[in-house]
Design an enzyme around this catalytic site. Structure first.
Site, PDB file in Angstrom:
ATOM      1  N   CYS A 154     -28.386 -19.931 -27.885  1.00 40.30           N
ATOM      2  CA  CYS A 154     -27.444 -20.443 -28.872  1.00 40.30           C
ATOM      3  C   CYS A 154     -27.347 -19.504 -30.071  1.00 40.30           C
ATOM      4  CB  CYS A 154     -27.894 -21.840 -29.305  1.00 40.30           C
ATOM      5  SG  CYS A 154     -26.951 -22.496 -30.666  1.00 40.30           S
ATOM      6  N   CYS A 157     -26.935 -21.269 -33.441  1.00 43.87           N
ATOM      7  CA  CYS A 157     -28.156 -21.854 -34.004  1.00 43.87           C
ATOM      8  C   CYS A 157     -29.068 -20.777 -34.555  1.00 43.87           C
ATOM      9  CB  CYS A 157     -28.967 -22.590 -32.938  1.00 43.87           C
ATOM     10  SG  CYS A 157     -28.016 -23.585 -31.833  1.00 43.87           S
ATOM     11  N   ASP A 158     -29.231 -19.703 -33.797  1.00 44.21           N
ATOM     12  CA  ASP A 158     -30.347 -18.795 -34.060  1.00 44.21           C
ATOM     13  C   ASP A 158     -29.945 -17.428 -34.588  1.00 44.21           C
ATOM     14  OD1 ASP A 158     -31.920 -20.841 -33.128  1.00 44.21           O
ATOM     15  OD2 ASP A 158     -31.831 -20.155 -31.060  1.00 44.21           O
TER      16      ASP A 158
END
Ligand code: NAP
Length: 331
Positions: A154, A157-158
């Site tokens: 992701c 997200c990261d």
């Protein structure tokens, strides 16, 4: 790993985990992507008591997407997490009960249908399965070892954790190219490792990636090993034609190689195809009367947010009709 919403814009994802007083519903929707939320907007607005059991990633796959430019209605685009928060709030406006919980077991053999989570169970007169699909893994042991320690599925997200680092993205589809382009905002360099010499991604995403000076393509290659102390530091790739192995320095490895349908809990309950996708018989109906499905959990052809939302709408209309016909028969 961070809640994708926080990573994007600092907003809170305002869903209350936990128990609800009522446990019986007209419509129970399992999964909270565009299909589930759209269906819930329709059924709640039609005054059907509706619960959405969101799963562990409320908002579904779009929570891992950056800019969505092709969802109609947003002139300048919208981030996936923002789009999903809007859908959630729109659904709650009509009275949908939304709980963050993981469904562990279902019983569709008798009515009312039963849905079990880790902490409780619900009953419902009808079911919508909209559990979507999950990122595919490379299948390496080191991938598991370094998951959350530099290996990610992701970028949204990261990505921010990989500022000024060398990043590798695996895959040749839309997701890989979209994520690679997004990751250039953070990384020093982004290498796309693809197993073939042709991309599956759409032309516009290809053009963007080719034009981006931070992106380099490594063709006909596969990742075979990931190494590091406590986090990813080196990634070994192998040329699929020559067998030559090369070690690349990398602080992050993003795997973007497609998805598997989330249907394990429905095995032996509804009919699935050989790849595990739900088979629909009559529009959005499964083989079990009263159980419907919508979105990526059955659709491996279009797999778009807008098509999932469309299927969610169709399923909601089918459910409304089916519930009123069933009541008519009972009454
Ligand atoms: P995808 O289209 O299935 O592409 C998966 C890619 O990963 C392919 O290039 C495939 O290689 C490669 N791959 C698969 N298994 C692999 C393995 N074990 N090792 C190495 N490489 C592997 O998946 P996706 O990119 O996630 O896209 C899914 C759907 O969502 C598509 O319909 C896509 O159009 C849509 N999508 C749209 C957008 C957008 O419009 N903005 C964004 C994201 C996704 P091969 O090419 O060799 O098979």
């Amino acid at each position: 790993m961070t809640n994708p919403v926080d990573a994007i814009n600092g907003n809170e994802y305002d869903i209350r985990p936990g128990n609800v007083e009522n446990t019986h519903f007209d419509v129970a929707i399992i999964g909270s992507g565009p299909a589930g939320y759209t269906a819930s907007i329709y059924t709640s607005r039609a005054k059907l008591r509706t619960i959405v059991i969101s799963g562990s990633l409320p908002g579904g796959q779009l929570m891992t997407t950056t800019e969505v430019e092709n969802f109609p209605g947003f002139i300048s685009g919208i981030t996936g997490p923002e789009l999903m928060m809007n859908m959630q709030q729109q659904s709650e406006r009509f009275g949908t009960t939304i709980v963050v919980d993981e469904v562990t077991r279902v019983d569709f053999k008798t009515r009312p249908f039963k849905i079990f989570t880790g902490s409780t169970h619900y009953t419902s007169n009808s079911i919508l399965i909209s559990t979507g699909a999950t990122p595919r893994k490379l299948g390496l042991k080191s991938e598991v070892d370094f998951s959350g320690k530099g290996v990610s599925y992701c970028a949204t997200c990261d990505g921010p954790f990989f500022r000024n680092q060398d990043i590798i993205v695996v895959g040749g589809g839309d997701t890989a190219l979209e994520e690679a382009t997004f990751l250039t905002k953070f990384g020093k360099s982004v290498k796309i490792v693809h197993r073939r010499d042709k991309l599956r991604a759409s032309k516009i995403l290809q053009e963007r990636a080719f034009e981006n000076p931070k992106i380099e393509f490594i063709w006909n290659s596969s990742v075979i090993k990931i190494e590091g102390e406590n986090k990813v530091a080196k990634v070994t790739i192998k040329d699929n034609n020559t067998g030559k192995e090369t070690i690349l320095n990398a602080g992050g490895l993003f795997v973007a190689i497609g998805h598997e349908p989330n249907t394990n809990i429905f095995r032996n309950q509804v009919e699935l195809d050989e790849r595990g996708y739900i088979i629909l018989n009559n529009h959005t109906r499964t083989n079990i009367e009263g159980v419907f499905a919508a979105g990526d959990v059955h659709d491996h052809r279009y797999r778009q947010a807008i098509t999932a939302a469309g299927f969610g709408c169709m399923a909601a209309l089918d459910i409304e009709r089916w519930l009123s016909e069933s009541r008519g028969k009972e009454g």
